[in-house]
Design a protein around this motif. Structure first.
Motif, PDB file in Angstrom:
ATOM      1  N   SER A 268      -2.383   0.267  10.642  1.00 30.08           N
ATOM      2  CA  SER A 268      -3.502   0.906   9.955  1.00 30.08           C
ATOM      3  C   SER A 268      -2.958   1.767   8.820  1.00 30.08           C
ATOM      4  N   VAL A 269      -3.477   1.571   7.614  1.00 34.88           N
ATOM      5  CA  VAL A 269      -2.973   2.286   6.436  1.00 34.88           C
ATOM      6  C   VAL A 269      -3.901   3.460   6.144  1.00 34.88           C
ATOM      7  N   GLU A 270      -3.589   4.597   6.726  1.00 30.97           N
ATOM      8  CA  GLU A 270      -4.367   5.811   6.491  1.00 30.97           C
ATOM      9  C   GLU A 270      -3.994   6.418   5.141  1.00 30.97           C
ATOM     10  N   PRO A 271      -4.943   6.988   4.418  1.00 30.99           N
ATOM     11  CA  PRO A 271      -4.616   7.591   3.119  1.00 30.99           C
ATOM     12  C   PRO A 271      -3.732   8.820   3.284  1.00 30.99           C
ATOM     13  N   SER A 272      -2.771   8.961   2.387  1.00 35.47           N
ATOM     14  CA  SER A 272      -1.885  10.130   2.448  1.00 35.47           C
ATOM     15  C   SER A 272      -2.615  11.402   2.039  1.00 35.47           C
ATOM     16  N   GLU A 273      -3.676  11.263   1.279  1.00 35.18           N
ATOM     17  CA  GLU A 273      -4.465  12.415   0.832  1.00 35.18           C
ATOM     18  C   GLU A 273      -5.947  12.075   1.001  1.00 35.18           C
TER      19      GLU A 273
END
Length: 376
Positions: A268-273
């Protein structure tokens, strides 16, 4: 244990095919019952049910023949028992004839209603193709597939959206979800896709594309009245596949995190910001940032709306695509989305309560540039 969807479809087709014999069976049953029971017993209910059933299931010709058959059978049995000259017998025959004539009218009304429905469906399909055109199945080394599943039966479009464009900056994709339903949501979808198509061709970065989308949707929202003016928003995720290198860039504006699939593993690619959804950017600081992640050959990016993750089974458990897809391998994006939709239907028992937009992009093996080969 639920039966496979293919088996259930076959059973439904078998039932519909054999239901067409129901008018004939009603006539035969009426004659047999009428003939083998005392004279005072009447099978009028069977004779009237046959043409009405034909009106709902069969053609005009079959309905007329069913009515003629019902009248003929009733007349023959009344004559056999000597009731054709009685007022009761004539009243019974008149009732069967009247219902048979009415069945013809009902058949025509249902036919014209079906014609209007089919016309409306064709118009809805044309609208869907205009607003949500099907993207190309391949752009360079990228293989692309989309699916749109509406929560409303026979509906073709709702508040979910997707877009794929081949731009000077790479292949750019958008998946979004408009808060709300009905025509207001469809208007927002149209505005969002129009802004995306223009901005994706002109803006050098995904953040600026998202900013253009934000401004366009905010202008559209201010034209609304009531709660939709202040409460309407759009969650969205934008993806960019540069022409050089094995990587992709993502900008997430309050949307469910995309998934990367490779070799049976799911990430899962969660946003860094974290950033607010579109049209809500003025309420908080930060417009989000573009995250760069490896996208080597054989990797698939899955973008989806919350209709997928909010699908529930009978016990109320949410669907978890990450867990359900882990350990599975697919031949391409089409196979992935087909399997995903089938699995969701099994999970929910066929009850879809929210729209779902799914977009999958796979980088084919052997046709890539000289970028990195990091895993997911």
């Amino acid at each position: 244990m639920r039966a496979p969807s293919g088996w259930r479809t076959a059973v439904r087709r078998w039932c519909l095919r054999h239901l067409q014999l129901l008018p004939l069976l009603l006539l035969v049953a009426g004659v047999v019952l009428d003939y083998n029971t005392p004279p005072h017993f009447s099978a009028e209910a069977f004779y009237t049910a046959a043409p009405m059933t034909a009106a709902a299931l069969l053609s005009l010709r079959a309905t007329i023949l069913s009515g003629i058959g019902a009248c003929a059978a009733d007349f023959a049995l009344l004559t056999h028992f000597g009731f054709i000259e009685d007022s009761g017998g004539r009243s019974e025959l008149a009732a069967v004839a009247t219902v048979s004539a009415f069945a013809v009218v009902v058949n025509r009304l249902m036919y014209y209603s079906d014609v209007r429905l089919q016309s409306a469906r064709r118009v809805a399909l044309a609208v869907q193709r205009a607003v949500l055109p099907h993207p190309p199945t391949a752009i360079g080394p990228l293989r692309i597939a989309v699916r749109y599943q509406s929560a409303v039966k026979d509906a073709q479009i709702g508040g979910d959206l997707y877009g794929v464009l081949d731009t000077p900056y790479g292949v750019r994709c958008l998946v979004g979800d408009v808060r709300g339903k009905g025509m207001e949501a469809v208007k927002a979808v149209d505005v969002a896709l129009g802004a995306f198509r223009e901005a994706a061709e002109e803006e050098p970065t995904l953040v600026r594309v998202a900013d253009r989308l934000d401004r366009s949707l905010l202008r559209e929202a201010k034209r609304r009245t009531g709660p939709e003016q202040t409460e309407g928003f759009v969650t969205a995720v934008l993806a960019e596949f540069p022409y050089s290198g094995d990587e992709l860039r993502l900008v997430n504006r309050g949307h469910p995190a995309p998934l990367l699939l490779r070799g049976g593993r799911v990430r899962s690619v969660e946003p860094s910001e974290p950033a607010l959804p579109l049209t809500l950017g003025e309420m908080g600081p930060g417009e989000g940032r573009a995250d760069t992640v490896p996208f080597p050959p054989g990797t698939t990016l899955l973008l989806y709306t919350d209709g997928l993750t909010e699908a529930r089974d009978r016990a109320g458990a949410f669907y978890d695509p990450g867990n359900r897809l882990t350990g599975r391998d697919f031949s391409g994006p089409d196979a992935l989305l087909d399997a995903l939709l089938t699995d969701v239907r099994h999970h929910t028992g066929g009850r879809i309560t929210d729209d779902m937009a799914l977009l999958a992009v796979t980088r084919s093996r052997g046709n890539e540039g000289s970028g990195g080969t990091g895993g997911i």
